[in-house]
Write an enzyme that holds these catalytic residues in place. Sequence first.
Site, mmCIF file in Angstrom:
data_model
loop_
_atom_site.group_PDB
_atom_site.id
_atom_site.type_symbol
_atom_site.label_atom_id
_atom_site.label_comp_id
_atom_site.label_asym_id
_atom_site.label_seq_id
_atom_site.Cartn_x
_atom_site.Cartn_y
_atom_site.Cartn_z
ATOM 1 C CG HIS A 184 36.123 49.787 36.883
ATOM 2 N ND1 HIS A 184 36.907 48.741 37.305
ATOM 3 C CD2 HIS A 184 35.415 50.177 37.978
ATOM 4 C CE1 HIS A 184 36.673 48.491 38.578
ATOM 5 N NE2 HIS A 184 35.776 49.361 39.018
ATOM 6 C CG ASP A 238 39.545 47.296 35.691
ATOM 7 O OD1 ASP A 238 39.390 48.410 35.164
ATOM 8 O OD2 ASP A 238 38.918 46.914 36.695
ATOM 9 C CB SER A 288 36.770 49.859 42.062
ATOM 10 O OG SER A 288 35.776 48.866 41.941
#
Length: 516
Positions: free
Chosen positions: A128, A158, A238
């Site tokens: 993402h 992911d 992230s």
Amino acid sequence: MSVKTRDWLKFGTLVAMAFALGLAFASAFKLPSRGEAAVRSVLQDTRRPAAPQAKAAVDLGDAFASVAEHVKPAVVFIRSERRERASSRRLPPGFEDFFQTPRRPQIEQGSGSGFIVSQDGYILTNNHVVQGADRVTVRLYDNREFTAKTVGTDPSTDVAVIKIQTTGLPTVRLGDADSTKIGNWVLAIGNPLGEAFTFTVTAGIVSAKGRLLAGLNQSRYAIQDFIQTDAAINPGNSGGPLVDVRGEVIGINSAIASETGFYAGYGFAIPINLARTVMTQLISTGHVERAVIGVSIRPITPEDAEDTKLTDIRGVVVNDFTGDDSPAKRAGIQEGDVIIAVDGQSIESVAQLQQRVGFKKPGESVQVTVVRKGGARKTIPVRLVAAPSAEPQEVADSDEGGANRDNGPMEDQLGIAVQPLTQENARDPSLRTVMRSGGGLVVSQVSPDGPSYQHLVDDTQGYPDIILKVNGQPTHSRGELRQVLAGVKSGDIVTLTVLSSTPDGWQQRIVRVRAK
């Protein structure tokens, strides 16, 4: 002079000599005064060794500092740009005032983290962070910047791999997430909240393992097996590494649980064992090929364990099959079976089964051990097939007029009211097959005091569940349901085959409840 007087003079002389010798002795050793002794005692206390607990804390702090110093040079700051294309329409001269003029391309920018896994520039991050980006820029710890190429992405886990063109880079050491224990210290390193806080280090512990996150990545083939940590993670973290006190990466920081969008005590990381497998395939082929056995599954419940005579509540339950050509169905696996092992290795969770099967090669065979009602145990060989590359997206359009329905009488044994599926429901293409097979029973009410509460969904909670079978017997009408329940005693486990609405459309699941 008398003899007595002479004796007293001798005694006095001896006393005076003793006193003088005492003063000389004390002066030679410099004995302190009472006040000097008190001050010196305090000074001596400050030079005593630290208590063992304090020394352990100092050692841990030094370990954190050493790990941060070692790992930070291999962490990167990632900027991504996504361009919204401008309209290419050209207007005739003089018409510009009557029509909206073409806009310039709009640029959406995002940022995240990553870490270098090879000296020649391969970087591991989250899907993402770079998904759909037209341009990805990587800034190193030494402030050098590179334009990165996306090597491959895997939305189901992911995980993404990008690459920059350079050599001699510092790298991280990948650890073993499986051996990490709840309570172990960890550090999260990354770039929270944009460029102002790049290369931030936070500390915490592994607070849980094997977490599922509802609402995150609803793909049928998504694998969720998150490490939970209380190390502070915020947007921008992230893709950054979660490392242990040995400086080894055990996870990729990926998500937070928060009502505000900022850190609220719980962060989640993808286990590095899973990410490493995905990374290897992405680097070698640019994509991930998965194998499946063709089943829909869910976690086991206490009722499942009791119904199948399992002493431990571990395993996964087969809800449904992906179709008549499902390898598991062809091999003889049945709805409601509890899968407890694959190739002799125990299966305790949904994510475990997905990983044991998913990363094998299509065409391989696996030995699937299942337990059935009453405790019957079988080991069934199943030949794997490739997972579909794209999943059909179906949108449920079932009847929403539940507020005006006649709920019908309550089936006390299950604590539910039902009504037959009508032809009006057949407007939803997903339910036409159900109608052709005789229909089912819509759950119109679930009693809060009944055994089905929190197991079944009625129309007050969204799209209601549809009961297709009870204890393996089709239930097209209320009469058929009552006929099956007539043989059920209070305390028995009742197995329901249910159709439920999900973001991917209607999906079948197995529900077990204890009859009242």
